[in-house]
Design a protein around this motif. Structure first.
Motif, short mmCIF file in Angstrom:
data_model
loop_
_atom_site.label_atom_id
_atom_site.label_comp_id
_atom_site.label_asym_id
_atom_site.label_seq_id
_atom_site.Cartn_x
_atom_site.Cartn_y
_atom_site.Cartn_z
N UNK A 84 0.85 -1.18 0.00
CA UNK A 84 0.00 0.00 0.00
C UNK A 84 0.89 1.23 0.00
N UNK A 85 0.49 2.23 -0.74
CA UNK A 85 1.25 3.46 -0.84
C UNK A 85 0.51 4.58 -0.12
N UNK A 86 1.27 5.55 0.31
CA UNK A 86 0.69 6.70 0.99
C UNK A 86 -0.17 7.50 0.03
N UNK A 87 -1.28 7.97 0.55
CA UNK A 87 -2.15 8.85 -0.21
C UNK A 87 -2.62 9.93 0.77
N UNK A 88 -2.73 11.15 0.32
CA UNK A 88 -3.11 12.26 1.20
C UNK A 88 -4.49 12.05 1.82
N UNK A 89 -5.31 11.22 1.21
CA UNK A 89 -6.63 10.94 1.76
C UNK A 89 -6.52 10.29 3.15
N UNK A 90 -5.44 9.51 3.39
CA UNK A 90 -5.25 8.88 4.69
C UNK A 90 -5.07 9.93 5.78
N UNK A 91 -4.32 10.97 5.47
CA UNK A 91 -4.12 12.06 6.43
C UNK A 91 -5.43 12.79 6.68
N UNK A 92 -6.19 13.04 5.63
CA UNK A 92 -7.48 13.71 5.78
C UNK A 92 -8.43 12.89 6.65
N UNK A 93 -8.48 11.58 6.41
CA UNK A 93 -9.37 10.71 7.18
C UNK A 93 -8.95 10.68 8.65
N UNK A 94 -7.65 10.59 8.90
CA UNK A 94 -7.16 10.55 10.28
C UNK A 94 -7.44 11.86 10.99
N UNK A 95 -7.26 12.97 10.30
CA UNK A 95 -7.53 14.28 10.88
C UNK A 95 -9.01 14.44 11.20
N UNK A 96 -9.87 14.03 10.29
CA UNK A 96 -11.31 14.11 10.52
C UNK A 96 -11.72 13.26 11.71
N UNK A 97 -11.17 12.06 11.80
CA UNK A 97 -11.50 11.18 12.92
C UNK A 97 -11.07 11.79 14.25
N UNK A 98 -9.87 12.35 14.29
CA UNK A 98 -9.40 12.98 15.53
C UNK A 98 -10.27 14.17 15.91
N UNK A 99 -10.72 14.93 14.93
CA UNK A 99 -11.60 16.06 15.20
C UNK A 99 -12.93 15.58 15.79
N UNK A 100 -13.47 14.51 15.22
CA UNK A 100 -14.73 13.96 15.73
C UNK A 100 -14.55 13.43 17.15
N UNK A 101 -13.46 12.71 17.39
CA UNK A 101 -13.19 12.22 18.74
C UNK A 101 -13.11 13.37 19.73
N UNK A 102 -12.44 14.43 19.35
CA UNK A 102 -12.31 15.60 20.22
C UNK A 102 -13.66 16.24 20.48
N UNK A 103 -14.49 16.33 19.45
CA UNK A 103 -15.82 16.91 19.62
C UNK A 103 -16.71 16.04 20.50
#
Length: 75
Positions: free
Chosen positions: A1-20
């Motif tokens: 599997x190769x890195x894709x910027x979508x992985x960073x976006x998904x991780x950031x969104x998840x962390x934001x939801x957890x924080x909220x």
């Protein structure tokens, strides 16, 4: 599997939801709404569904499909 910027976006969104979610728990920002269930043949109310909503830091409501999966996975 190769890195894709979508992985960073998904991780950031998840962390934001957890924080909220944590913020909502601490500040009692969940609301409970009841939606009637209606028999289409008679038009009578036959029950109700309880629907939970989470209030966003900016005051808007976050729909359950956006936060419940994260809440279930994080406990």
């Amino acid at each position: 599997m190769f890195y894709d910027s979508i992985f960073t976006e998904q991780a950031t969104t998840r962390l934001e939801i957890e924080s909220e979610i944590r913020h909502a728990v601490e500040h009692d920002a969940f609301t409970l709404r009841y939606q009637p269930k209606v028999d289409l043949n008679s038009g009578k109310i036959i029950g109700a569904e309880a629907l939970v909503r989470m209030q966003h830091n900016n005051g808007s409501l976050i729909q359950p499909d956006n936060f419940i999966p994260v809440a279930e996975e994080t406990g």
